[in-house]
Design a protein around this motif. Structure first.
Motif, PDB file in Angstrom:
ATOM      1  N   ARG A  30      21.493 -94.456 -21.107  1.00  0.00           N
ATOM      2  CA  ARG A  30      22.506 -93.458 -20.754  1.00  0.00           C
ATOM      3  C   ARG A  30      21.814 -92.235 -20.170  1.00  0.00           C
ATOM      4  NH1 ARG A  30      27.524 -94.582 -22.479  1.00  0.00           N
ATOM      5  NH2 ARG A  30      27.726 -96.249 -23.983  1.00  0.00           N
ATOM      6  N   ASP A  31      22.521 -91.531 -19.285  1.00  0.00           N
ATOM      7  CA  ASP A  31      21.926 -90.334 -18.697  1.00  0.00           C
ATOM      8  C   ASP A  31      22.167 -89.121 -19.576  1.00  0.00           C
ATOM      9  OD1 ASP A  31      24.584 -89.845 -18.292  1.00  0.00           O
ATOM     10  OD2 ASP A  31      24.493 -89.729 -16.117  1.00  0.00           O
ATOM     11  N   GLU A  32      21.863 -87.931 -19.074  1.00  0.00           N
ATOM     12  CA  GLU A  32      21.952 -86.714 -19.883  1.00  0.00           C
ATOM     13  C   GLU A  32      23.384 -86.335 -20.253  1.00  0.00           C
ATOM     14  OE1 GLU A  32      21.324 -86.235 -15.621  1.00  0.00           O
ATOM     15  OE2 GLU A  32      19.888 -86.827 -17.134  1.00  0.00           O
ATOM     16  N   ARG A  33      24.372 -86.812 -19.534  1.00  0.00           N
ATOM     17  CA  ARG A  33      25.769 -86.529 -19.864  1.00  0.00           C
ATOM     18  C   ARG A  33      26.386 -87.583 -20.774  1.00  0.00           C
ATOM     19  NH1 ARG A  33      27.784 -85.642 -13.861  1.00  0.00           N
ATOM     20  NH2 ARG A  33      26.722 -87.639 -13.834  1.00  0.00           N
ATOM     21  N   GLY A  34      25.632 -88.593 -21.143  1.00  0.00           N
ATOM     22  CA  GLY A  34      26.140 -89.633 -22.019  1.00  0.00           C
ATOM     23  C   GLY A  34      26.794 -90.795 -21.302  1.00  0.00           C
ATOM     24  N   GLU A  35      26.766 -90.787 -19.970  1.00  0.00           N
ATOM     25  CA  GLU A  35      27.355 -91.887 -19.206  1.00  0.00           C
ATOM     26  C   GLU A  35      26.298 -92.956 -18.965  1.00  0.00           C
ATOM     27  OE1 GLU A  35      28.962 -90.246 -15.655  1.00  0.00           O
ATOM     28  OE2 GLU A  35      30.278 -88.869 -16.719  1.00  0.00           O
ATOM     29  N   LEU A  36      26.754 -94.190 -18.772  1.00  0.00           N
ATOM     30  CA  LEU A  36      25.830 -95.284 -18.495  1.00  0.00           C
ATOM     31  C   LEU A  36      25.076 -95.027 -17.192  1.00  0.00           C
ATOM     32  CD1 LEU A  36      27.989 -98.404 -19.376  1.00  0.00           C
ATOM     33  CD2 LEU A  36      26.039 -97.522 -20.641  1.00  0.00           C
ATOM     34  N   THR A  37      23.805 -95.348 -17.188  1.00  0.00           N
ATOM     35  CA  THR A  37      23.002 -95.215 -15.974  1.00  0.00           C
ATOM     36  C   THR A  37      23.423 -96.294 -14.992  1.00  0.00           C
ATOM     37  OG1 THR A  37      21.146 -94.414 -17.281  1.00  0.00           O
ATOM     38  CG2 THR A  37      20.664 -95.186 -15.067  1.00  0.00           C
ATOM     39  N   GLU A  38      23.726 -95.881 -13.774  1.00  0.00           N
ATOM     40  CA  GLU A  38      24.152 -96.826 -12.750  1.00  0.00           C
ATOM     41  C   GLU A  38      22.994 -97.146 -11.833  1.00  0.00           C
ATOM     42  OE1 GLU A  38      27.636 -95.688 -10.685  1.00  0.00           O
ATOM     43  OE2 GLU A  38      28.722 -95.174 -12.498  1.00  0.00           O
ATOM     44  N   GLY A  39      23.020 -98.329 -11.259  1.00  0.00           N
ATOM     45  CA  GLY A  39      21.989 -98.748 -10.322  1.00  0.00           C
ATOM     46  C   GLY A  39      22.192 -98.120  -8.957  1.00  0.00           C
ATOM     47  N   MET A  40      21.396 -98.564  -8.012  1.00  0.00           N
ATOM     48  CA  MET A  40      21.488 -98.020  -6.650  1.00  0.00           C
ATOM     49  C   MET A  40      22.765 -98.463  -5.954  1.00  0.00           C
ATOM     50  SD  MET A  40      17.701 -98.363  -5.123  1.00  0.00           S
ATOM     51  CE  MET A  40      16.458 -97.141  -5.424  1.00  0.00           C
ATOM     52  N   VAL A  41      23.229 -99.664  -6.234  1.00  0.00           N
ATOM     53  CA  VAL A  41      24.435-100.198  -5.600  1.00  0.00           C
ATOM     54  C   VAL A  41      25.346-100.769  -6.674  1.00  0.00           C
ATOM     55  CG1 VAL A  41      23.353-100.712  -3.386  1.00  0.00           C
ATOM     56  CG2 VAL A  41      23.287-102.410  -5.175  1.00  0.00           C
ATOM     57  N   GLY A  42      26.619-100.876  -6.348  1.00  0.00           N
ATOM     58  CA  GLY A  42      27.569-101.481  -7.267  1.00  0.00           C
ATOM     59  C   GLY A  42      27.637-102.987  -7.047  1.00  0.00           C
ATOM     60  N   PRO A  43      28.610-103.651  -7.664  1.00  0.00           N
ATOM     61  CA  PRO A  43      28.701-105.113  -7.537  1.00  0.00           C
ATOM     62  C   PRO A  43      28.960-105.594  -6.109  1.00  0.00           C
ATOM     63  CG  PRO A  43      30.034-104.342  -9.364  1.00  0.00           C
ATOM     64  CD  PRO A  43      29.547-103.133  -8.657  1.00  0.00           C
ATOM     65  N   VAL A  44      29.864-104.947  -5.407  1.00  0.00           N
ATOM     66  CA  VAL A  44      30.151-105.361  -4.027  1.00  0.00           C
ATOM     67  C   VAL A  44      28.969-105.013  -3.126  1.00  0.00           C
ATOM     68  CG1 VAL A  44      31.690-105.013  -2.061  1.00  0.00           C
ATOM     69  CG2 VAL A  44      32.635-105.157  -4.358  1.00  0.00           C
ATOM     70  N   GLY A  45      28.408-103.828  -3.321  1.00  0.00           N
ATOM     71  CA  GLY A  45      27.229-103.435  -2.560  1.00  0.00           C
ATOM     72  C   GLY A  45      26.043-104.344  -2.825  1.00  0.00           C
ATOM     73  N   PHE A  46      25.946-104.820  -4.065  1.00  0.00           N
ATOM     74  CA  PHE A  46      24.870-105.742  -4.422  1.00  0.00           C
ATOM     75  C   PHE A  46      24.984-107.026  -3.610  1.00  0.00           C
ATOM     76  CE2 PHE A  46      22.758-108.920  -7.038  1.00  0.00           C
ATOM     77  CZ  PHE A  46      21.606-108.256  -7.435  1.00  0.00           C
ATOM     78  N   LEU A  47      26.190-107.571  -3.532  1.00  0.00           N
ATOM     79  CA  LEU A  47      26.399-108.803  -2.763  1.00  0.00           C
ATOM     80  C   LEU A  47      26.181-108.583  -1.269  1.00  0.00           C
ATOM     81  CD1 LEU A  47      29.511-110.274  -4.576  1.00  0.00           C
ATOM     82  CD2 LEU A  47      27.136-111.027  -4.759  1.00  0.00           C
ATOM     83  N   MET A  48      26.632-107.443  -0.770  1.00  0.00           N
ATOM     84  CA  MET A  48      26.445-107.144   0.650  1.00  0.00           C
ATOM     85  C   MET A  48      24.972-106.952   0.975  1.00  0.00           C
ATOM     86  SD  MET A  48      29.714-104.748   1.549  1.00  0.00           S
ATOM     87  CE  MET A  48      28.975-104.210   3.053  1.00  0.00           C
ATOM     88  N   CYS A  49      24.257-106.207   0.133  1.00  0.00           N
ATOM     89  CA  CYS A  49      22.825-105.996   0.357  1.00  0.00           C
ATOM     90  C   CYS A  49      22.066-107.314   0.274  1.00  0.00           C
ATOM     91  CB  CYS A  49      22.261-105.009  -0.662  1.00  0.00           C
ATOM     92  SG  CYS A  49      22.715-103.314  -0.338  1.00  0.00           S
ATOM     93  N   ALA A  50      22.450-108.167  -0.659  1.00  0.00           N
ATOM     94  CA  ALA A  50      21.792-109.471  -0.783  1.00  0.00           C
ATOM     95  C   ALA A  50      22.035-110.307   0.471  1.00  0.00           C
ATOM     96  CB  ALA A  50      22.293-110.209  -2.025  1.00  0.00           C
ATOM     97  N   GLY A  51      23.253-110.292   0.979  1.00  0.00           N
ATOM     98  CA  GLY A  51      23.559-111.047   2.196  1.00  0.00           C
ATOM     99  C   GLY A  51      22.800-110.530   3.408  1.00  0.00           C
ATOM    100  N   VAL A  52      22.760-109.218   3.577  1.00  0.00           N
ATOM    101  CA  VAL A  52      22.046-108.636   4.719  1.00  0.00           C
ATOM    102  C   VAL A  52      20.548-108.885   4.592  1.00  0.00           C
ATOM    103  CG1 VAL A  52      21.435-106.443   5.825  1.00  0.00           C
ATOM    104  CG2 VAL A  52      23.804-106.912   5.212  1.00  0.00           C
ATOM    105  N   ALA A  53      20.007-108.738   3.394  1.00  0.00           N
ATOM    106  CA  ALA A  53      18.575-108.978   3.187  1.00  0.00           C
ATOM    107  C   ALA A  53      18.220-110.440   3.469  1.00  0.00           C
ATOM    108  CB  ALA A  53      18.169-108.591   1.772  1.00  0.00           C
TER     109      ALA A  53
END
Length: 118
Positions: A30-53
């Motif tokens: 969790r970050d300093e505000r107590g929220e979950l740490t998020e990655g660089m991309v979300g689920p849709v962005g993950f699939l798009m980045c994987a496809g482009v890569a």
């Protein structure tokens, strides 16, 4: 001189991308505000980045085997650089594709590591 500045800026941007990913990985669950740490991309962005890569990696392997690479810019659409005739432009485009594949792959790696922390 222009090529030197271009490649230096690409390497500097790659270094900044790496440092940003390492900063995200060093954060806790969790970050300093107590929220979950998020990655660089979300689920849709993950699939798009994987496809482009994957597409860019395939194009890079195809260009290595065939010895020709299409131009990646807007001003030179339809131009094909061959290793025999245009070696400098060929390797510049190959380096750019490799740089994109590595950058997207690193974003996917950081996101995957953050999602599946134990």
């Amino acid at each position: 001189m222009r090529s030197f500045i271009y490649y230096s800026l690409m390497l500097l941007l790659g270094f900044a991308w790496y440092k940003f990913g390492q900063k995200l990985l060093r954060k806790g669950y969790r970050d300093e505000r107590g929220e979950l740490t998020e990655g660089m991309v979300g689920p849709v962005g993950f699939l798009m980045c994987a496809g482009v890569a994957c597409y860019l990696f395939f194009a890079m392997m195809r260009a290595l085997i065939r010895g020709e690479v299409p131009c990646l810019g807007r001003g030179c659409q339809g131009v094909v650089y061959t290793l025999a005739a245009n070696a400098g432009d060929y390797w510049a485009n190959m380096f750019f594709m490799l740089w994109l594949v590595l950058g997207l792959g690193y974003a996917l790696y950081v996101t995957y590591k953050i999602w599946f922390r134990l």
